[in-house]
Design an enzyme around this catalytic site. Sequence first.
Site, PDB file in Angstrom:
ATOM      1  N   GLU A 149      32.149   7.722  60.754  1.00 14.93           N
ATOM      2  CA  GLU A 149      32.144   8.835  61.320  1.00 14.93           C
ATOM      3  C   GLU A 149      30.959   9.709  61.125  1.00 14.93           C
ATOM      4  O   GLU A 149      30.938  10.282  60.307  1.00 14.93           O
ATOM      5  CB  GLU A 149      33.608   9.471  61.486  1.00 14.93           C
ATOM      6  CG  GLU A 149      33.810  10.485  62.361  1.00 14.93           C
ATOM      7  CD  GLU A 149      34.872  11.586  62.233  1.00 14.93           C
ATOM      8  OE1 GLU A 149      34.826  12.714  62.347  1.00 14.93           O
ATOM      9  OE2 GLU A 149      35.889  10.873  61.493  1.00 14.93           O
ATOM     10  N   THR A 193      34.566  15.562  65.378  1.00 12.96           N
ATOM     11  CA  THR A 193      34.523  16.638  65.832  1.00 12.96           C
ATOM     12  C   THR A 193      33.985  16.808  67.325  1.00 12.96           C
ATOM     13  O   THR A 193      33.152  17.648  67.773  1.00 12.96           O
ATOM     14  CB  THR A 193      33.444  17.343  65.068  1.00 12.96           C
ATOM     15  OG1 THR A 193      33.889  17.235  63.575  1.00 12.96           O
ATOM     16  CG2 THR A 193      33.940  18.909  65.083  1.00 12.96           C
ATOM     17  N   LYS A 200      45.214  11.494  64.699  1.00  9.37           N
ATOM     18  CA  LYS A 200      44.820  11.926  63.409  1.00  9.37           C
ATOM     19  C   LYS A 200      45.699  13.100  63.119  1.00  9.37           C
ATOM     20  O   LYS A 200      45.444  14.076  63.595  1.00  9.37           O
ATOM     21  CB  LYS A 200      43.291  12.163  63.472  1.00  9.37           C
ATOM     22  CG  LYS A 200      42.668  12.726  62.144  1.00  9.37           C
ATOM     23  CD  LYS A 200      41.167  13.096  62.483  1.00  9.37           C
ATOM     24  CE  LYS A 200      41.085  14.157  63.266  1.00  9.37           C
ATOM     25  NZ  LYS A 200      39.405  14.439  63.210  1.00  9.37           N
TER      26      LYS A 200
END
Length: 215
Positions: free
Chosen positions: A39, A68, A128
């Site tokens: 990521e 993000t 998440k």
Amino acid sequence: MNIDRLKNKKIVAIIRGATPENIIPIASALREGGISLIEITMETPRALQALEMLSSHHDPTIIAGAGTVLDVETAKASILSGAQFIFSPTVHAETIQLTKSYGVMSIPGAYTPTEILTAYENGADAIKVFPASTLGAGFFKQVAGPLPQIPLMATGGIDEGNLADYLAAGAIAVGIGSSLVNTKQEITESYLTELTKKAKRYMNTANIENSATKS
């Protein structure tokens, strides 16, 4: 990428501060150690360039995604740059829906059962739980009672010492940031060698826990 790949691989390496110059050496060192889900966080300057470079890298076993991601614009730009999954720290319905419209895996961040359910109802593939360390591993067992159908992963404060606790509590995977990859350090050959060794230790811990859960 799909949910089965995430469950199988167990660990997502979260790289903050990635650049087009260092992303391939870092990702290759992680892959050598068994961690292939990478990521790249989008608040980093030139993050899209790094993502595009990694996505077009010759190693097909490395799966690149964006983290993000706070809005639909960033989600779309990330997907067009090759992201195979989109992680967000919060629940943003439009971002989830945009991501899914492109056939890409969406994993938003949530903190409460209400947020978890809202994200799932809007099409998220998994949720998440962030920041996981604030809630603790026990949270995953407790939430699985009323919401067993929702896949949860743990991110935030996860390291070599506690990742097994979250997997044992029911998390399908964990996201690991600076405790695994710290881009503030100089990316030298010795750093990359140590990164591979560290990745192997993390994967061994995850696989031991996975075997224990299945037995």
